[in-house]
Design an enzyme around this catalytic site. Structure first.
Site, PDB file in Angstrom:
ATOM      1  N   HIS A  54      -0.652  -1.943   8.502  1.00 48.86           N
ATOM      2  CA  HIS A  54      -1.401  -2.453   7.191  1.00 48.86           C
ATOM      3  C   HIS A  54      -0.246  -3.463   6.249  1.00 48.86           C
ATOM      4  O   HIS A  54       0.717  -4.219   6.970  1.00 48.86           O
ATOM      5  CB  HIS A  54      -0.454  -0.943   6.144  1.00 48.86           C
ATOM      6  CG  HIS A  54      -0.661   0.343   6.483  1.00 48.86           C
ATOM      7  ND1 HIS A  54      -1.511   1.494   6.261  1.00 48.86           N
ATOM      8  CD2 HIS A  54      -0.531   0.893   8.219  1.00 48.86           C
ATOM      9  CE1 HIS A  54      -1.846   2.253   7.018  1.00 48.86           C
ATOM     10  NE2 HIS A  54      -1.024   2.290   8.337  1.00 48.86           N
ATOM     11  N   TYR A  55      -0.698  -3.768   5.227  1.00 54.20           N
ATOM     12  CA  TYR A  55       0.322  -4.678   4.584  1.00 54.20           C
ATOM     13  C   TYR A  55       0.918  -3.363   3.073  1.00 54.20           C
ATOM     14  O   TYR A  55      -0.125  -2.487   3.121  1.00 54.20           O
ATOM     15  CB  TYR A  55      -0.319  -6.177   3.878  1.00 54.20           C
ATOM     16  CG  TYR A  55      -1.515  -5.595   2.815  1.00 54.20           C
ATOM     17  CD1 TYR A  55      -1.793  -4.892   2.135  1.00 54.20           C
ATOM     18  CD2 TYR A  55      -2.801  -6.368   2.978  1.00 54.20           C
ATOM     19  CE1 TYR A  55      -2.227  -4.660   1.137  1.00 54.20           C
ATOM     20  CE2 TYR A  55      -4.386  -6.684   2.216  1.00 54.20           C
ATOM     21  CZ  TYR A  55      -3.986  -5.362   0.957  1.00 54.20           C
ATOM     22  OH  TYR A  55      -5.048  -5.299   0.265  1.00 54.20           O
ATOM     23  N   THR A  56       1.907  -3.892   2.567  1.00 57.07           N
ATOM     24  CA  THR A  56       2.085  -2.854   1.419  1.00 57.07           C
ATOM     25  C   THR A  56       1.724  -3.180  -0.232  1.00 57.07           C
ATOM     26  O   THR A  56       1.713  -2.491  -0.352  1.00 57.07           O
ATOM     27  CB  THR A  56       4.131  -3.322   1.391  1.00 57.07           C
ATOM     28  OG1 THR A  56       3.883  -4.982   1.202  1.00 57.07           O
ATOM     29  CG2 THR A  56       5.009  -3.125   2.126  1.00 57.07           C
ATOM     30  N   GLU A 106       3.809  -1.249   8.325  1.00 53.59           N
ATOM     31  CA  GLU A 106       3.995  -1.448   7.064  1.00 53.59           C
ATOM     32  C   GLU A 106       4.449  -2.866   6.843  1.00 53.59           C
ATOM     33  O   GLU A 106       5.742  -3.433   7.694  1.00 53.59           O
ATOM     34  CB  GLU A 106       3.707  -0.563   5.788  1.00 53.59           C
ATOM     35  CG  GLU A 106       3.562   0.545   5.829  1.00 53.59           C
ATOM     36  CD  GLU A 106       2.525   0.376   4.959  1.00 53.59           C
ATOM     37  OE1 GLU A 106       2.042  -1.248   4.269  1.00 53.59           O
ATOM     38  OE2 GLU A 106       1.768   1.443   4.479  1.00 53.59           O
TER      39      GLU A 106
END
Length: 253
Positions: free
Chosen positions: A34-36, A99
């Site tokens: 994921h990215y945050t 993340e």
């Protein structure tokens, strides 16, 4: 509350209360990136540890390469949400979530710093060395939730990870003029595209109609495997890249 880190690469454990026992799965078999998507990674850390938010991940990688562990790998973290892959819907129970600190699409998709990607590679390699996770099950959040999510996005360097032994990458077929399938199209070619995407793992039914759900899945595929143009249109570059990936997976089975 704290716990011993699963990886020696963890700089610090910051225990999130947002986790529970995995449902019906003894060991995770998906690694989900994921990215945050928040203004700061510190802000993302606070949210991932906020009991009212009911979200979390196993790991958080800062832009400077620091790795924090928030949830033990043995536990079910709350990072995937409503999602599916290869017909399975409870991705949280099947996965380890990482993340990666990045502001995301809403802030123009900033580049991921080299030191951060090196930390992600080291962490994912460590996880894969300890877990039975197939290369084709190292996935983007957008792969498992194409209607809702765009992360980690088309600027994430999947090729660099694959070169280090993490996940799968093939050189995409070049974007070129030619025929394409697009929203609103119907027929056998659309159904064939949908079956190919489903065979790879995406949650799309072979209806023969290029509907909004199909466009979302094609977009997710492009974000991960053909990032030169992300437009939801299945041009010859997209379909040829998908066929090469399916052939690679069949050969590795």
């Amino acid at each position: 509350m704290s716990f011993p880190p699963d990886s020696p690469l963890v700089a610090r454990v910051v225990a999130s209360p947002n986790h529970e026992t995995r449902h019906g799965v003894a060991q995770p078999d998906i690694l989900l990136l994921h990215y945050t998507g928040m203004n700061t990674t510190q802000g993302a850390l606070e949210r991932l540890c906020d009991p009212a938010a009911r979200v979390s991940s196993h790991y958080l990688v800062f832009e400077d390469g620091r790795i924090l562990q928030l949830v033990p790998e043995s536990e079910r973290a709350f990072h995937a949400g409503e999602s599916s892959w290869e017909g399975t819907r409870d991705i949280n129970s099947r996965s380890i979530g990482i993340e990666i600190g990045n502001q995301g699409h809403d802030e123009g998709c900033p580049e991921f710093p080299d030191v951060q990607i090196e930390a992600v590679i080291a962490l994912t390699r460590d996880i894969l060395a300890r877990r039975t996770i197939a290369p084709f099950r190292v996935l983007a959040h957008s792969d498992v939730a194409p209607a809702r999510k765009r992360d980690p996005g088309e600027r994430f360097p999947w090729a660099r990870l694959a070169a280090a032994g993490v996940g799968v990458w093939i050189e995409p077929e070049p974007v070129a003029p030619g025929s394409a399938l697009r929203p609103g199209d119907r027929g056998a070619q659309v159904a064939e595209l949908q079956r190919a995407l489903a065979d790879y793992g995406y949650g799309v039914a072979p209806s023969g109609l290029y509907d909004a759900a199909t466009e979302e899945v094609v977009t997710a595929f492009q974000r991960h495997f053909r990032p030169a143009r992300v437009d939801g249109i299945a041009d010859t570059s997209t379909t040829a890249t998908l066929k090469k990936l399916l052939a690679r997976r069949a050969a590795s089975a």
